[in-house]
Design a protein around this motif. Sequence first.
Motif, PDB file in Angstrom:
ATOM      1  N   UNK A 163       0.815  -1.220   0.000  1.00  0.00           N
ATOM      2  CA  UNK A 163       0.000   0.000   0.000  1.00  0.00           C
ATOM      3  C   UNK A 163       0.851   1.274   0.000  1.00  0.00           C
ATOM      4  N   UNK A 164       2.130   1.148   0.305  1.00  0.00           N
ATOM      5  CA  UNK A 164       2.997   2.327   0.398  1.00  0.00           C
ATOM      6  C   UNK A 164       3.510   2.827  -0.947  1.00  0.00           C
ATOM      7  N   UNK A 165       3.408   2.001  -1.984  1.00  0.00           N
ATOM      8  CA  UNK A 165       3.935   2.401  -3.283  1.00  0.00           C
ATOM      9  C   UNK A 165       3.250   3.669  -3.790  1.00  0.00           C
ATOM     10  N   UNK A 166       4.005   4.740  -3.907  1.00  0.00           N
ATOM     11  CA  UNK A 166       3.466   5.987  -4.417  1.00  0.00           C
ATOM     12  C   UNK A 166       2.528   6.707  -3.478  1.00  0.00           C
ATOM     13  N   UNK A 167       2.514   6.336  -2.185  1.00  0.00           N
ATOM     14  CA  UNK A 167       1.574   6.950  -1.232  1.00  0.00           C
ATOM     15  C   UNK A 167       2.306   7.407   0.038  1.00  0.00           C
ATOM     16  N   UNK A 168       3.060   8.481  -0.025  1.00  0.00           N
ATOM     17  CA  UNK A 168       3.791   8.951   1.157  1.00  0.00           C
ATOM     18  C   UNK A 168       2.884   9.329   2.325  1.00  0.00           C
ATOM     19  N   UNK A 169       1.673   9.824   2.031  1.00  0.00           N
ATOM     20  CA  UNK A 169       0.773  10.179   3.131  1.00  0.00           C
ATOM     21  C   UNK A 169       0.323   8.931   3.891  1.00  0.00           C
ATOM     22  N   UNK A 170       0.191   7.814   3.178  1.00  0.00           N
ATOM     23  CA  UNK A 170      -0.189   6.578   3.857  1.00  0.00           C
ATOM     24  C   UNK A 170       0.949   6.064   4.739  1.00  0.00           C
ATOM     25  N   UNK A 171       2.177   6.346   4.353  1.00  0.00           N
ATOM     26  CA  UNK A 171       3.309   6.020   5.211  1.00  0.00           C
ATOM     27  C   UNK A 171       3.237   6.813   6.510  1.00  0.00           C
ATOM     28  N   UNK A 172       2.862   8.069   6.394  1.00  0.00           N
ATOM     29  CA  UNK A 172       2.705   8.904   7.593  1.00  0.00           C
ATOM     30  C   UNK A 172       1.572   8.380   8.471  1.00  0.00           C
ATOM     31  N   UNK A 173       0.464   7.998   7.842  1.00  0.00           N
ATOM     32  CA  UNK A 173      -0.653   7.440   8.614  1.00  0.00           C
ATOM     33  C   UNK A 173      -0.224   6.174   9.332  1.00  0.00           C
ATOM     34  N   UNK A 174       0.437   5.274   8.609  1.00  0.00           N
ATOM     35  CA  UNK A 174       0.875   4.005   9.187  1.00  0.00           C
ATOM     36  C   UNK A 174       1.869   4.241  10.317  1.00  0.00           C
ATOM     37  N   UNK A 175       2.778   5.179  10.125  1.00  0.00           N
ATOM     38  CA  UNK A 175       3.855   5.398  11.084  1.00  0.00           C
ATOM     39  C   UNK A 175       3.357   5.941  12.415  1.00  0.00           C
ATOM     40  N   UNK A 176       2.503   6.961  12.376  1.00  0.00           N
ATOM     41  CA  UNK A 176       2.096   7.571  13.640  1.00  0.00           C
ATOM     42  C   UNK A 176       0.758   8.305  13.593  1.00  0.00           C
ATOM     43  N   UNK A 177       0.368   8.807  12.410  1.00  0.00           N
ATOM     44  CA  UNK A 177      -0.789   9.701  12.381  1.00  0.00           C
ATOM     45  C   UNK A 177      -2.093   8.979  12.672  1.00  0.00           C
ATOM     46  N   UNK A 178      -2.230   7.727  12.209  1.00  0.00           N
ATOM     47  CA  UNK A 178      -3.488   7.008  12.416  1.00  0.00           C
ATOM     48  C   UNK A 178      -3.800   6.860  13.901  1.00  0.00           C
TER      49      UNK A 178
END
Length: 524
Positions: A163-178
């Motif tokens: 899901x991270x391919x081409x989706x930096x905002x989803x990386x942020x969500x996964x890392x801490x924002x969610x």
Amino acid sequence: MLDIRKYSRILISAGIGAAALMALVMPFAAEAAAPAVSCESLAQVALPNATITMAQSVGPDGYHLPMRPEPPGLSLIGRFQHRLNPAFCRVAATLRPSSDSEIKMEIWLPVEWNGKFLGAASFGWGGDVKYDSLFNGVLEGYAVANNDTGHDSSGPDGEGGKFLLGHPEKMTDYSYRANHEMTVASKALIQAFYGTAPAHAYFIGCSLGGLQGLIEAKRYPTDYDGIVVGAPPNPLANFNAAQLWPGYLVNQDPNRMIPESKYAMIHAAVLKACASPLGQAQGFVDQPDRCRFDPKKLQCKGADAPECLTKPQVYLMRQFYKGPVNPKTGKSIFPGPARGSELELYTFANGKPFHNAIDLYLYAVFQDPNWDWTKMDWDKDVSAAIAAVGPQMHVDTDLKPFFDNGGKLLLYVGWNDYHNPEELIDYYKALVKTAGPESLKSLRLFTIPGMNHCAGGAGCDTFNKLGVIDAWVDKGEAPDRIVAQKIENYKSIRTRPLCAYPQVTRYKGTGDTNDAASFDCVAA
């Protein structure tokens, strides 16, 4: 049910002072935590960057877990027997803090609330809501929330880190924002439903969930009053590199491959060399940090055989225990697993990359599904991973703001985990050094003999994590000794104390060896 607000107005009109009022009202505080509005009305609550998708009342025994219960050792409350759910309000929401965010969360709000909030962590690559955690939370009277870390893992495009391919905002969500957005939304919904904020908030998780707990403590030190952190893979890029290390070595020389059947032989040799008689009987090394077993003792005298290791296999086992080293600096990237963990090692050296670890490098670091891990540069590629992932997911040793806010942090890890507890011991010491000796009042570490990754293994892996952190925060009962259980077929067959570092568990010499009362916590 007593109407506390009405009762308070009567007492005030009678001239009762504030202190006396609190003394009279507090015994009924649990009753006061009843819903102030209907469950269904929460569908109309306006939350920033969020949409409420469900607000539904669930009656007693009205919810049944969609899958079989999680292993007892993973249970936040140490539950290993079936219990019926109490009545609760089930709320689901979709959070969109960015244009590419799609965070699914649920919060369960019990009708009979204990006044506290529990944030439940995720596991692995996340991608789903953990209903076992929600269920266990409401069983104990908590308003409890969990989220899918911002993606759906049920489809092929959501598997692992794709899901991270081409989706930096989803990386942020996964890392801490969610988790933070879930926490903010949950507290708003609690306020709306009960008419009051939670008295305390706790966060509990293991593996990815343990790392999530550290990230919460670091980035948002006021979100939670107590956090339980199990086996945190921190720093993540380094730990995932260590998980790839043995498989990489096997690919460089297939003769290093150790058949799965031999790991039991190696483990038996380690037990014989390092475990006490009781440890040998119960199947684990008591103090692995004191074990210096050398796999060379198992080297075949002649041809390869089931009861010995070839020279290349001895090399692999030694490298397992050592862990990868940066070839340029000579520094350890991450220590290898402790001796005694051999039964858990085959999956890391079967010639295939460990799936959780490889996905971090493919999708989060290099954004290239075709990146060849067998040609990994252990200086440049690991450094690139640290640079790519570290700013969002690595947690340094400065948690002083969390401790200064009154936060309590409980760390734990199993000695049979791929994550060597000696690394977490070093992290614990560094936390104390950074925050000062006062932090010892707010920090505990438990290293658990015989426990695998977060749960399982021959040791006692099941304990009430929620009960322990609540007693510490709410009652000031710092955990120095926790009684854990070994569960088989949904029955407790053994109990043993877990002792806060630096103490260890020691048998008294008399009494039932399956009973925690027969053990003391003593200096190592």
